[in-house]
Design a protein around this motif. Sequence first.
Motif, PDB file in Angstrom:
ATOM      1  N   ILE A  87       0.852  -1.188   0.000  1.00  0.00           N
ATOM      2  CA  ILE A  87       0.000   0.000   0.000  1.00  0.00           C
ATOM      3  C   ILE A  87       0.888   1.240   0.000  1.00  0.00           C
ATOM      4  N   VAL A  88       0.697   2.107  -0.986  1.00  0.00           N
ATOM      5  CA  VAL A  88       1.463   3.346  -1.099  1.00  0.00           C
ATOM      6  C   VAL A  88       0.509   4.529  -1.026  1.00  0.00           C
ATOM      7  N   THR A  89       0.814   5.484  -0.163  1.00  0.00           N
ATOM      8  CA  THR A  89      -0.005   6.683  -0.017  1.00  0.00           C
ATOM      9  C   THR A  89       0.810   7.907  -0.398  1.00  0.00           C
ATOM     10  N   THR A  98      -4.165   6.748  -2.925  1.00  0.00           N
ATOM     11  CA  THR A  98      -3.677   5.464  -2.426  1.00  0.00           C
ATOM     12  C   THR A  98      -3.631   4.458  -3.563  1.00  0.00           C
ATOM     13  N   VAL A  99      -2.508   3.748  -3.642  1.00  0.00           N
ATOM     14  CA  VAL A  99      -2.340   2.700  -4.645  1.00  0.00           C
ATOM     15  C   VAL A  99      -2.047   1.393  -3.923  1.00  0.00           C
ATOM     16  N   VAL A 100      -2.889   0.406  -4.162  1.00  0.00           N
ATOM     17  CA  VAL A 100      -2.696  -0.927  -3.598  1.00  0.00           C
ATOM     18  C   VAL A 100      -2.229  -1.846  -4.730  1.00  0.00           C
ATOM     19  N   THR A 101      -1.024  -2.382  -4.594  1.00  0.00           N
ATOM     20  CA  THR A 101      -0.492  -3.322  -5.588  1.00  0.00           C
ATOM     21  C   THR A 101      -0.628  -4.730  -5.016  1.00  0.00           C
ATOM     22  N   LEU A 116     -13.785  12.689  -6.351  1.00  0.00           N
ATOM     23  CA  LEU A 116     -12.877  12.209  -7.392  1.00  0.00           C
ATOM     24  C   LEU A 116     -12.282  10.850  -7.010  1.00  0.00           C
ATOM     25  N   PRO A 117     -11.920  10.016  -7.999  1.00  0.00           N
ATOM     26  CA  PRO A 117     -11.275   8.739  -7.703  1.00  0.00           C
ATOM     27  C   PRO A 117      -9.965   8.981  -6.956  1.00  0.00           C
ATOM     28  N   HIS A 118      -9.740   8.225  -5.906  1.00  0.00           N
ATOM     29  CA  HIS A 118      -8.545   8.454  -5.095  1.00  0.00           C
ATOM     30  C   HIS A 118      -7.841   7.166  -4.669  1.00  0.00           C
ATOM     31  N   THR A 119      -8.443   6.022  -4.969  1.00  0.00           N
ATOM     32  CA  THR A 119      -7.832   4.741  -4.590  1.00  0.00           C
ATOM     33  C   THR A 119      -7.847   3.800  -5.786  1.00  0.00           C
ATOM     34  N   VAL A 129     -10.391   1.149 -10.085  1.00  0.00           N
ATOM     35  CA  VAL A 129     -10.318   2.537  -9.624  1.00  0.00           C
ATOM     36  C   VAL A 129     -11.637   2.885  -8.949  1.00  0.00           C
ATOM     37  N   VAL A 130     -11.559   3.496  -7.742  1.00  0.00           N
ATOM     38  CA  VAL A 130     -12.781   3.756  -6.981  1.00  0.00           C
ATOM     39  C   VAL A 130     -12.805   5.179  -6.446  1.00  0.00           C
TER      40      VAL A 130
END
Length: 313
Positions: A87-89, A98-101, A116-119, A129-130
């Motif tokens: 998880i990268v913020t 926030t990006v979850v790989t 707006l989409p943020h995660t 994308v949510v």
Amino acid sequence: MLSAFRAICIAVLMLVPAIAVAGGNDWVVAKATSQVTYSLDTETWTPLKSGEVVPNAAWISTGSRGRVQLVRGVESIAFQPNTRAAIVTKGFFIFRKTVVTQQKGTLDLEIEKRILPHTTVQTPHLAAVVKGTIFHVAVGRTTASVSVDRGLVQVTSFASRQRANVGAGQRASVNVRRGMSVAAQGAASAPSVKTVSAAAAGRAVVSTDAIEQVSSTTSTSSSQAAAASSSSSSSSSAKAGNVNENASAKASSAKSGNNGKSASSSSSANSGQSNKSGSPGNSGNSNSSNSSNGNSGKGNNGRGHAHGHHKKR
């Protein structure tokens, strides 16, 4: 005095929101079983326990019986068994993203709703994308799926360049060979699927450079320490080698000098000259040796003449 006190109070009040926002970026472990670990370099893994703060960009891995739930404000991410994700913020407050790989396993996510989409959840086969929703992502070797309980999730398949907006009660599955398929539960209708351009599908791929950069920053200090230790060891070895070489050279020189002395005094002088590489002191030794030889010769001649006179008498 009063004005100075007011200035200090205003400064403190201005700092409090910033501190609160900075702390709001951290994911905290709410629940954790055994077989839950995290790593910043995917080599050294440390057990993760309840109440701990997860470092930004850390990889989290669960074993066959491992489960962990992370919380951040009203948001939560639950790791099911045999799951690995990072998880990268980036940014703060309304600019936070926030990006979850996710490499494998299953994640259950509850994300705060925003305009707006943020995660983004990125898997090897799809990106989700949510804006704000409750949804689940499962990843296998050649498949991945997204099912939504609440809200709307945009799902993009990398290989087939297909995209669908998946809502509550709907599901999108991606197979590397067969592409995307959609389904719905109960009275909900299946979402529509459309094909997008390669550029649009490519934009759905979120770079994982941030994970590598943050992880390398943490491991750089240990690498530098190891390099410094290695350099120090090499320097010590080199110094020890030089000392040994000097000692060996002196020992060899001493042995050579002893051998020369046992053979003759002139050989000893010559040996000393070769070891000292023609220094002024050596020249003096040579002359001294030659003059001593000359005197010895004169002494012999004098004795010879004396014997001659004795015979005539």
